[in-house]
Design a protein around this motif. Structure first.
Motif, PDB file in Angstrom:
ATOM      1  N   ARG B 109      33.713  42.564  40.988  1.00  0.00           N
ATOM      2  CA  ARG B 109      34.306  41.326  41.477  1.00  0.00           C
ATOM      3  C   ARG B 109      34.081  40.219  40.439  1.00  0.00           C
ATOM      4  O   ARG B 109      32.915  39.934  40.103  1.00  0.00           O
ATOM      5  CB  ARG B 109      33.646  40.938  42.798  1.00  0.00           C
ATOM      6  N   PRO B 110      35.127  39.582  39.925  1.00  0.00           N
ATOM      7  CA  PRO B 110      34.924  38.500  38.964  1.00  0.00           C
ATOM      8  C   PRO B 110      33.967  37.439  39.519  1.00  0.00           C
ATOM      9  O   PRO B 110      34.015  37.111  40.708  1.00  0.00           O
ATOM     10  CB  PRO B 110      36.340  37.922  38.778  1.00  0.00           C
ATOM     11  N   GLY B 111      33.120  36.933  38.656  1.00  0.00           N
ATOM     12  CA  GLY B 111      32.171  35.894  39.065  1.00  0.00           C
ATOM     13  C   GLY B 111      30.936  36.441  39.745  1.00  0.00           C
ATOM     14  O   GLY B 111      29.988  35.706  40.024  1.00  0.00           O
ATOM     15  N   GLU B 204      43.274  28.803  52.755  1.00  0.00           N
ATOM     16  CA  GLU B 204      43.969  29.191  51.524  1.00  0.00           C
ATOM     17  C   GLU B 204      43.350  30.443  50.887  1.00  0.00           C
ATOM     18  O   GLU B 204      43.785  30.860  49.817  1.00  0.00           O
ATOM     19  CB  GLU B 204      43.928  28.045  50.510  1.00  0.00           C
ATOM     20  N   GLY B 205      42.302  30.975  51.508  1.00  0.00           N
ATOM     21  CA  GLY B 205      41.630  32.135  50.914  1.00  0.00           C
ATOM     22  C   GLY B 205      40.896  31.763  49.642  1.00  0.00           C
ATOM     23  O   GLY B 205      40.648  32.592  48.768  1.00  0.00           O
ATOM     24  N   SER B 206      40.488  30.516  49.551  1.00  0.00           N
ATOM     25  CA  SER B 206      39.819  30.047  48.348  1.00  0.00           C
ATOM     26  C   SER B 206      38.383  29.666  48.685  1.00  0.00           C
ATOM     27  O   SER B 206      37.858  29.983  49.761  1.00  0.00           O
ATOM     28  CB  SER B 206      40.590  28.853  47.768  1.00  0.00           C
ATOM     29  N   PRO B 304      31.677  27.636  43.090  1.00  0.00           N
ATOM     30  CA  PRO B 304      32.418  28.144  44.258  1.00  0.00           C
ATOM     31  C   PRO B 304      32.174  29.637  44.441  1.00  0.00           C
ATOM     32  O   PRO B 304      32.015  30.369  43.460  1.00  0.00           O
ATOM     33  CB  PRO B 304      33.888  27.866  43.899  1.00  0.00           C
ATOM     34  N   THR B 305      32.106  30.065  45.692  1.00  0.00           N
ATOM     35  CA  THR B 305      31.964  31.484  46.015  1.00  0.00           C
ATOM     36  C   THR B 305      32.977  32.304  45.222  1.00  0.00           C
ATOM     37  O   THR B 305      34.149  31.952  45.177  1.00  0.00           O
ATOM     38  CB  THR B 305      32.252  31.701  47.517  1.00  0.00           C
ATOM     39  N   SER B 306      32.511  33.377  44.624  1.00  0.00           N
ATOM     40  CA  SER B 306      33.413  34.178  43.795  1.00  0.00           C
ATOM     41  C   SER B 306      34.246  35.168  44.606  1.00  0.00           C
ATOM     42  O   SER B 306      35.299  35.599  44.157  1.00  0.00           O
ATOM     43  CB  SER B 306      32.606  34.917  42.727  1.00  0.00           C
ATOM     44  N   SER B 307      33.760  35.516  45.790  1.00  0.00           N
ATOM     45  CA  SER B 307      34.532  36.445  46.636  1.00  0.00           C
ATOM     46  C   SER B 307      35.601  35.665  47.374  1.00  0.00           C
ATOM     47  O   SER B 307      35.289  34.890  48.289  1.00  0.00           O
ATOM     48  CB  SER B 307      33.618  37.123  47.649  1.00  0.00           C
ATOM     49  N   ILE B 308      36.834  35.851  46.976  1.00  0.00           N
ATOM     50  CA  ILE B 308      37.937  35.125  47.593  1.00  0.00           C
ATOM     51  C   ILE B 308      39.065  36.086  47.940  1.00  0.00           C
ATOM     52  O   ILE B 308      39.089  37.225  47.482  1.00  0.00           O
ATOM     53  CB  ILE B 308      38.455  33.996  46.676  1.00  0.00           C
ATOM     54  N   LEU B 309      39.986  35.587  48.755  1.00  0.00           N
ATOM     55  CA  LEU B 309      41.065  36.455  49.246  1.00  0.00           C
ATOM     56  C   LEU B 309      42.268  36.496  48.295  1.00  0.00           C
ATOM     57  O   LEU B 309      43.271  37.140  48.593  1.00  0.00           O
ATOM     58  CB  LEU B 309      41.501  36.011  50.644  1.00  0.00           C
ATOM     59  N   THR B 310      42.162  35.797  47.183  1.00  0.00           N
ATOM     60  CA  THR B 310      43.234  35.781  46.190  1.00  0.00           C
ATOM     61  C   THR B 310      43.061  36.964  45.233  1.00  0.00           C
ATOM     62  O   THR B 310      41.949  37.205  44.771  1.00  0.00           O
ATOM     63  CB  THR B 310      43.144  34.462  45.390  1.00  0.00           C
ATOM     64  N   PRO B 311      44.111  37.701  44.926  1.00  0.00           N
ATOM     65  CA  PRO B 311      43.962  38.843  44.004  1.00  0.00           C
ATOM     66  C   PRO B 311      43.600  38.380  42.595  1.00  0.00           C
ATOM     67  O   PRO B 311      44.111  37.355  42.125  1.00  0.00           O
ATOM     68  CB  PRO B 311      45.357  39.502  44.009  1.00  0.00           C
ATOM     69  N   ILE B 324      41.610  43.083  42.112  1.00  0.00           N
ATOM     70  CA  ILE B 324      40.690  43.083  43.239  1.00  0.00           C
ATOM     71  C   ILE B 324      41.023  41.928  44.169  1.00  0.00           C
ATOM     72  O   ILE B 324      41.481  40.870  43.746  1.00  0.00           O
ATOM     73  CB  ILE B 324      39.227  43.025  42.768  1.00  0.00           C
ATOM     74  N   LEU B 325      40.760  42.170  45.446  1.00  0.00           N
ATOM     75  CA  LEU B 325      40.924  41.147  46.474  1.00  0.00           C
ATOM     76  C   LEU B 325      39.779  41.414  47.432  1.00  0.00           C
ATOM     77  O   LEU B 325      39.653  42.516  47.970  1.00  0.00           O
ATOM     78  CB  LEU B 325      42.283  41.337  47.147  1.00  0.00           C
ATOM     79  N   THR B 326      38.869  40.470  47.558  1.00  0.00           N
ATOM     80  CA  THR B 326      37.644  40.728  48.303  1.00  0.00           C
ATOM     81  C   THR B 326      37.812  40.342  49.755  1.00  0.00           C
ATOM     82  O   THR B 326      37.944  39.162  50.079  1.00  0.00           O
ATOM     83  CB  THR B 326      36.478  39.933  47.695  1.00  0.00           C
TER      84      THR B 326
END
Lengths: 374, 374, 374, 374
Positions: B109-111, B204-206, B304-311, B324-326
């Motif tokens: 997962r990035p970040g 926003e999944g952010s 900011p949290t790195s696990s987000i709903l954006t691919p 990836i989309l977490t």
């Protein structure tokens, strides 16, 4: 870190006061058979040495380092190499002028450590700040010169990127300019401005702060450790331990607070050599306390020199209100000479983590890994 | 600090992964005969506990702590007191959903720390971040609850002072408001805004970053130590070691870079009780690495949290490009729950330094000192 | 302990080789305001100094110590006192004769550390043993001289109680005799015998081992710590770390193996001052790793000097069989000069534990305790 | 070592009391990807487990260990492997009988740590010795089971070589016999005698001491470090830290005092594989604190169990003279169960030094070295 010792595997212990006979350090845990001469160290000390321009203290200290132990002539190569045992690096003080301080020997200088040392120890070494003097940082530079030789391919460079409220222009950032001006400034245009600006600060009997940026390249991915031995935690401590430093950030630092997750997290791709490539470096080369293999980037703020020619309200150690005006010889912007010190501290942290990682993991496992069943 | 152990005299070692059977810590070096019950610790854990509002992860963990060793009933008072020997604090995980992560088990997962752990150890605990999960911070809060009881008169409080780009209004700063909103925000007006703002971020999944401020009052003047065991160096390491923290500052921090010496250095006067009074606190309660007796003030940035709903673009551990989309359950602003964690870490650093100072100096010397010959 | 640093709160780091320019140590963590002059330290160094009788090496080293940092003149008393910051103690080497070793520069001396240093570091400092030389113990004595001043009322004395197979007669044990003979022997009759005996050993080009006993009085009950920071564990490490030591025992030591429980466990009674009195001291002043308040008693064995004039089979660093005969200047019984070294190490361990205990427990609780309900 | 933590690179922290809910340890710094299951550890715990014969305490503790963190299933092999992060090993106590101790709850048992813990901490956990109980050693065995897996080719074995005054016959020493009798005795004839002897000791309500020998084979030449991190100094501390141990020796130990230099120093020859061969092992595998590559040999004495059925004079914590007779359940010869504990401690020391050496030196230099100019 304990008292005056820094590091775990690569360790150094510093000693000495501003106006004592000598300062220096004992480096311990250094790997053996690393070529090392006094000249290798002197080169770095000369960058930090005072009295080289009108923008630093006029105290004249040659900062000549002697290697007193821990190296031995290798018969095969004729080189002096480290033995793996303690390296004493000794620097004699030659230009103490303690009488500059006799007027203020019972007074605490605002912004200095005089009061807190006295509150802690009941001893007041008023001569140039005693142990709390930035003179101690010469010992760090000496230790750092050893540390730089440990990690193959490591490069650590620092530059002044802000003086007072004046930031450099990032579009002009050029590492090659750093040694071309007395401010270690990578922006040659701003460096010229700093000369004028700092002259005026100095003539007003004032001082000013600065921001320094350090970049380490060639930091192997995987060094660092969870969760209290994090590489960034140790860098933060190392930089914060430098005299007058009040803030440290890694990568995008405080700016990340205002960012969204999708802006901040660095995406990855597979590069030409089958290694991962990051598409940005907001993280400053560290994730989860462990190096990513990208450049490690840190910035820190140095407060303005507290010793100034302007009279200030203070108290003395006998509990009396008084005033103080610090003559002595001081840097109008102590942040300038923090540049080589920062390089040294970052080199020490990385060398230490490199050895710690090698201890726990050894050669490790070649990435990427084979697919199970493949 | 070494690996997973924090502190020198007051020490704790944490263990456990996000989706393992339990997390917790062993606290060692605690002074004896300090009253301590699980309820004392639970109170602090409950502040950090997830799932308490829609603004934090929906993972439901009671974070119920058990004291497994190191306390004993004092017959005279009927109280459970510390024995001076190791205190095991155990917190069982109950709401792991590892299958949430099965889709992404080979991807980084990035970040996040997934790649660097794998690069270091050759092991990829994909289940919620494994050891690198912020779940580890519950153990810190538990240790901090013990630390708070060590220094007489110490108070450590923290508050969220910026979310995304939105700072609080300092004129409305009220510690009493901190527990009145789900953001630990001391500005009730901004807290209302944060609710709306974070809802939109979440939808926003952010995710978004934050700045936290910690203030410790009642820190005895004189604790801390030169030059690598500085109180601010240890605070910087302690705060930087918290998950997702990228920057730390003490007192005026980065702002000191833009200051003049006469603005920054805090002047002193003799106060009513014959103790020194500082006329300002730009130093944030620390000079030369030693506490001045003023409030210790630190601030830090949480990315900011790195696990987000954006691919997002990433790679897998077998060397392949992928996306990836977490999904999982994540905090849209992980900085919120860093507030009790920061209090804990600062309490631990201060407790540790308090004991270290007592060891070296004992009772010390009463300030001010008698005049020689007087 | 790490590499060349000893202790946790009271710490020292030694440096230097037998034939380098200097040896010495940095003492750190010392409490402030302890009066300290070079003469205080020199007194102890003079006991260990070589060349004082025909029974020790004929190398002539004045072992003149200089205090290079960490003390400051106290204006009120005119005394030099410790400042609480690092104390560099520097001892210059003046009588190196490295050419004595040139014949054997590629050979390993049996019983010496030459081979293992080379196996570890790939460096062979053949000049008098380099870092592995017993010359390093002068630094320990210097550090010990500082340590002795920390614990109020502490007395640490050592004596040689066996040379070769010849034990002293315990009925003649008299501490006052220890300084009356060149062997630090408390039995004046046996001391005379030792003179004759050691002369014959020396003339045969041989060497002999010894047993030393150390007794520390005035060790406060309660210092020490479970379970890996035990006072006896640290004493064992400290004494075993002295060159040529192969065995350490506390109290009745190995003899306890043959004892019954009722013989060994020391019974207790309440003494005149309401403090517990032990009716014997089989424990050697330590139970469960913590001092009982009785004298701490330790004994250790020193192997015979490995450098002898008798030819021995060995190998060289290029992998060839060869013979060696060590000329140089050596002690026929290196155990003699271990006596002041042992005192120093025991003083350092006790000072360290005294400060560690004060850190964790502070003033503690007055024994005996009030009865509940009384 | 600090408080309840052992080791530097390979570290473990133990917790728990004899009559608390659980004991155990957190192992930290373990290299990653080492296969590890609870069964691997249980095997060693079962050797130390009480209640297995009439010659040890009748307390029935299964000592069932659970791995609570730090291992993860390797997908490729299906094995559980270490992750490089903390391993919590938890052992529940199930057979506490605290009421056995209620009669003596205010009294100090002679030879036990009750008084010194109370003098130090002001707390008296009378239930089976609390933290000072030998029950803590189960945690050491658990940590040791992990340590054993770190150094390739390492074997660590221990045996009881003396019970009371009765030594084994060295000519009958057979490692294969050690597990064939309840005493871990390598001499089968003497083992039979010990059964009769210890029965009589037990029936008399008495106890007896012992000597244990530990031999580590496969210790790489070069591990260890000058001068305060010596391998033998750390072994001495490790063994002395085991409950009831009063003496430690390496190689010929105390016997070296009576030796001549030519008897003691081990001569060397070049062996078949071009490696040095020692013609004897008086040194016990260590010179100058560094492993020679020969077997590391240590011996230590365990005092007789202090809890006996014979009435003894003592005092209580309220300052009164009294008598004590310890019922409870005790080992008549606690030295027996020290055998697996000693193996564990030696394995931990060697694993720690192996990693420390790898950190500082890495792969090192292949011995013998090329001749200069060759």
């Amino acid at each position: 870190m304990s008292f005056n010792t820094f590091g775990q595997m690569f360790r150094f212990t510093t000693f000495g006061e501003s106006h004592g006979p000598a300062i220096g350090c004992v480096v311990d845990g250094c790997p053996p058979r690393i070529p090392l001469t006094a000249a290798d160290i002197q080169h770095h000390l000369d960058k930090r040495r005072p009295g080289q321009s009108r923008f630093t203290t006029q105290r004249q200290e040659p900062d000549a380092v002697k290697i007193m132990s821990g190296v031995f002539r290798d018969e095969a190569t004729g080189q002096d190499v480290t033995t793996g045992t303690p390296i004493l690096l000794l620097i004699e003080n030659v230009d103490q002028r303690s009488k500059d301080y006799s007027d203020i020997k019972d007074k605490y200088r605002p912004g200095h450590a005089g009061y807190v040392y006295d509150a802690k120890y009941g001893v007041h070494d008023y001569r140039g700040g005693g142990r709390a003097s930035a003179r101690e940082t010469a010992s760090r530079v000496a230790a750092g010169a050893v540390a730089r030789r440990i990690v193959p391919g490591l490069s650590v460079r620092a530059a002044l990127v802000q003086m007072g409220p004046h930031k450099i222009d990032r579009s002009r950032f050029d590492w090659n300019e750093v040694d071309n001006n007395p401010f270690f400034c990578p922006d040659p245009v701003q460096a010229e401005f700093y000369a004028t600006y700092l002259d005026s600060v100095r003539k007003e009997g004032s001082s000013v702060g600065a921001v320094i940026e350090v970049v380490a390249e060639g930091v192997p991915a995987g060094i660092g450790a969870p969760v209290y031995g994090k590489l960034d935690a140790d860098l933060a401590a190392a930089l914060m331990s430098i005299n007058a430093v009040k803030a440290v950030e890694i990568g995008d630092g405080f700016a990340t607070a205002a960012m969204r997750g999708e802006e901040n997290a660095d995406e990855m791709r597979i590069g030409n050599d089958n290694k991962p490539v990051f598409l940005s470096n907001h993280a400053g080369g560290i994730l989860g306390g462990i190096a990513t293999g990208q450049p490690v980037v840190a910035r820190f703020a140095v407060k303005p020199t507290s010793s100034i020619l302007t009279p200030r309200q203070t108290v003395d150690r006998y509990g009396r209100d008084t005033e103080i005006l610090t003559k002595g010889r001081h840097d109008p912007c102590v942040g300038i000479r923090a540049v080589p010190v920062a390089e040294a501290m970052v080199a020490c942290v990385i060398a230490d983590h490199y050895l710690r990682h090698r201890g726990q993991v050894g050669e490790g496992r070649a990435w990427p890994f084979p697919m199970p069943g493949a």
